[in-house]
Design an enzyme around this catalytic site. Structure first.
Site, PDB file in Angstrom:
ATOM      1  N   ARG A  59      32.776  55.357  28.950  1.00 20.81           N
ATOM      2  CA  ARG A  59      33.954  56.185  29.213  1.00 20.81           C
ATOM      3  C   ARG A  59      34.387  56.131  30.674  1.00 20.81           C
ATOM      4  O   ARG A  59      35.533  56.410  30.997  1.00 20.81           O
ATOM      5  CB  ARG A  59      33.694  57.636  28.793  1.00 20.81           C
ATOM      6  CG  ARG A  59      34.981  58.457  28.742  1.00 20.81           C
ATOM      7  CD  ARG A  59      34.792  59.848  28.175  1.00 20.81           C
ATOM      8  NE  ARG A  59      33.934  60.655  29.003  1.00 20.81           N
ATOM      9  CZ  ARG A  59      32.825  61.256  28.594  1.00 20.81           C
ATOM     10  NH1 ARG A  59      32.416  61.127  27.345  1.00 20.81           N
ATOM     11  NH2 ARG A  59      32.105  61.973  29.416  1.00 20.81           N
ATOM     12  N   TYR A 112      61.529  58.573  32.850  1.00 17.35           N
ATOM     13  CA  TYR A 112      61.058  58.112  31.536  1.00 17.35           C
ATOM     14  C   TYR A 112      60.934  59.319  30.607  1.00 17.35           C
ATOM     15  O   TYR A 112      60.200  60.272  30.895  1.00 17.35           O
ATOM     16  CB  TYR A 112      59.721  57.403  31.738  1.00 17.35           C
ATOM     17  CG  TYR A 112      59.058  56.932  30.462  1.00 17.35           C
ATOM     18  CD1 TYR A 112      59.637  55.929  29.695  1.00 17.35           C
ATOM     19  CD2 TYR A 112      57.858  57.482  30.039  1.00 17.35           C
ATOM     20  CE1 TYR A 112      59.030  55.500  28.528  1.00 17.35           C
ATOM     21  CE2 TYR A 112      57.248  57.047  28.874  1.00 17.35           C
ATOM     22  CZ  TYR A 112      57.834  56.058  28.115  1.00 17.35           C
ATOM     23  OH  TYR A 112      57.231  55.632  26.966  1.00 17.35           O
ATOM     24  N   ASP A 184      56.407  55.973  39.525  1.00 14.71           N
ATOM     25  CA  ASP A 184      56.296  55.128  38.334  1.00 14.71           C
ATOM     26  C   ASP A 184      56.915  53.783  38.714  1.00 14.71           C
ATOM     27  O   ASP A 184      58.128  53.648  38.832  1.00 14.71           O
ATOM     28  CB  ASP A 184      57.043  55.774  37.161  1.00 14.71           C
ATOM     29  CG  ASP A 184      56.940  54.946  35.876  1.00 14.71           C
ATOM     30  OD1 ASP A 184      56.712  53.724  35.959  1.00 14.71           O
ATOM     31  OD2 ASP A 184      57.114  55.531  34.793  1.00 14.71           O
ATOM     32  N   LYS A 209      53.582  47.036  29.561  1.00  6.10           N
ATOM     33  CA  LYS A 209      54.805  46.262  29.736  1.00  6.10           C
ATOM     34  C   LYS A 209      54.467  44.861  30.264  1.00  6.10           C
ATOM     35  O   LYS A 209      53.804  44.110  29.586  1.00  6.10           O
ATOM     36  CB  LYS A 209      55.771  47.034  30.630  1.00  6.10           C
ATOM     37  CG  LYS A 209      55.944  48.516  30.203  1.00  6.10           C
ATOM     38  CD  LYS A 209      56.623  48.672  28.837  1.00  6.10           C
ATOM     39  CE  LYS A 209      56.384  50.041  28.191  1.00  6.10           C
ATOM     40  NZ  LYS A 209      56.812  51.193  28.956  1.00  6.10           N
TER      41      LYS A 209
HETATM   42  C1  LIG Z   1      56.541  52.626  28.754  1.00  5.30           C
HETATM   43  C2  LIG Z   1      56.705  53.398  29.988  1.00  5.30           C
HETATM   44  C3  LIG Z   1      55.807  54.420  30.343  1.00  5.30           C
HETATM   45  C4  LIG Z   1      54.695  54.875  29.441  1.00  5.30           C
HETATM   46  O1  LIG Z   1      53.756  53.900  29.171  1.00  5.30           O
HETATM   47  P1  LIG Z   1      52.899  53.837  27.796  1.00  5.30           P
HETATM   48  O2  LIG Z   1      51.938  52.766  28.113  1.00  5.30           O
HETATM   49  O3  LIG Z   1      53.840  53.549  26.684  1.00  5.30           O
HETATM   50  O4  LIG Z   1      52.238  55.192  27.641  1.00  5.30           O
HETATM   51  C5  LIG Z   1      56.006  55.054  31.547  1.00  5.30           C
HETATM   52  N1  LIG Z   1      57.024  54.729  32.366  1.00  5.30           N
HETATM   53  C6  LIG Z   1      57.905  53.768  32.052  1.00  5.30           C
HETATM   54  C7  LIG Z   1      59.003  53.462  33.009  1.00  5.30           C
HETATM   55  C8  LIG Z   1      57.787  53.085  30.861  1.00  5.30           C
HETATM   56  O5  LIG Z   1      58.694  52.151  30.535  1.00  5.30           O
END
Ligand SMILES: *Cc1c(COP(=O)(O)O)cnc(C)c1O
Length: 392
Positions: A59, A112, A184, A209
């Site tokens: 973990r 987001y 982010d 992504k």
């Molecule tokens: C997809 C996304 C997230 C969240 O990520 P997950 O891996 O789907 O939890 C956060 N910020 C942005 C800009 C995103 O495109």
């Protein structure tokens, strides 16, 4: 072997990589583990005191986790990276490390979407107050910072509508008032943003992504300098949202080709965006890499490249006409997420989610993710889609 002059494109092939340590095979085999054995009581005692470097329990991460985390630490110019089982788990941890009952945080109005739901339900229940600010605020953020504001959140460009933020100006104001700057950085990837040079304290990525890059895993990351590590690491350990060794293996494999995928996809995206600007179907293209975009100067100032994700506003149309366009696409398929090898398209409506700023623009919004397909096929796919739409 590696020096500070090594180009990031080359670093991607060598980071988190030590074949002699695992029998010479090129990629470290995934270290699937819950239990990791100690050979002596003395070693066990040292592990309990947090004094040993290697993994002690699944973990808290495995050797696969460490390989990926160390690669991201180097790319980001950070001191530490923590990995999570989703981007949202990374965001949750980043916020809870600095916010508690009675605290306030500032979040951009184009954030987001799921972050808004996290704030409206979970953070609110914990007595954490959120206000949403105009992403174009820049140094004006200072006037929004209250005595109990602990954290300022940035996302540049913001989700769906792609406004750029003046991160250095926001960082200066936030730091002057003792706030942590959380970013982010998913769109920019670790290749196109140097977060700590911009004044960001905690840099988050949805590795789901471009890092993973193949639309097959969910993962999040947080990178930081030494001063913020203990707060983040405590929440990481107590929260328990660690990614699996197999997902770390896949994300590290994705990282090897990040530079080539991104530059190919971004090149196609820019060409496609310029073409869309000239078609009669499109009112506006929202993409800071375009020279006429309102965010272009800030994009040039803060980032060194563009993702292959942008939005367009087409003329107002009926739901039936939109369905006729989207249902028949050959390559731009409908689905959440982005950053994979395949093109995607989704409709969205900014006016329905914003709370601080107005979205007054007429027209149907569409977000496009450009994959690795050839530009001619993508142009034809969109052109045929627009024809179906206008024939309804
Ligand atoms: C997809 C996304 C997230 C969240 O990520 P997950 O891996 O789907 O939890 C956060 N910020 C942005 C800009 C995103 O495109």
């Amino acid at each position: 072997m590696r020096s500070k002059d090594t180009h990031p494109q080359t670093l991607l092939t060598t980071l988190g990589h030590a074949p002699p340590e695992y029998g010479g095979v090129v990629n470290m085999p995934p270290h699937r583990a819950s239990t990791i054995l100690f050979s002596t009581l003395a070693e066990f005692d040292r592990a309990e005191r947090g004094e040993i470097k290697r993994a002690t329990y699944g973990r808290y991460g495995t050797a696969s986790y460490d390989a990926l985390a160390s690669a991201l630490t180097a790319l980001e110019g950070a001191d530490h990276t923590l990995l999570f089982s989703s981007g949202v788990a990374a965001i949750t941890t980043g916020l809870l490390a600095f916010l508690g009952n009675g605290d306030h945080a500032l979040i951009p109005d184009n954030v987001y979407g799921p972050v808004r739901r996290l704030a409206a339900h979970e953070l609110k229940r914990m007595g954490i107050e959120i206000s949403y600010y105009d992403p174009s605020v820049g140094a004006g953020i200072e006037a929004l910072i209250r005595p109990n504001t602990r954290l300022v959140y940035v996302e540049s460009p913001g989700s769906l509508t792609m406004e750029m933020q003046d991160i250095p100006a926001i960082a200066q104001a936030a730091h002057a008032k003792g706030c942590v700057l959380f970013a982010d950085n998913t769109w920019a990837t670790p290749l196109y943003c140097k977060p700590f040079e911009l004044g960001i304290d905690v840099s988050m990525h949805s590795a789901t992504k471009y890092i993973a890059g193949h639309s097959d895993i969910i993962m999040g990351t947080l990178s930081c300098k030494r001063e913020h590590f203990s707060a983040l690491s405590r929440v990481f350990r107590n929260f328990g949202a660690t990614p699996s060794a197999d997902d770390c293996y896949l994300a590290l494999r994705g990282l090897r080709t990040l530079s080539s995928r991104l530059s190919a996809q971004s090149q196609t995206a820019l060409e496609l965006a310029k073409w869309l600007q000239k078609t009669p179907y499109v009112n506006r293209v929202l993409y800071p890499a375009l020279s006429g975009d309102p965010g272009h100067a800030l994009w040039q100032k803060t980032l060194t490249g563009a993702a292959s994700l942008f939005s367009i506003i087409i003329k107002p149309c009926s739901r039936e006409a939109l369905a006729s366009m989207l249902n028949g696409m050959n390559y731009f398929k409908m689905g959440f997420s982005w950053g994979g090898f395949e093109s995607l398209i989704i409709p969205f409506a900014p006016a329905s989610v914003r709370t601080t700023t107005e979205w007054a623009e007429e027209g149907q919004c569409l977000r496009l993710h450009v994959g690795l397909e050839h530009i001619n096929d993508l142009k034809r796919d969109l052109e045929e889609g627009f024809i179906r739409l206008s024939q309804e």
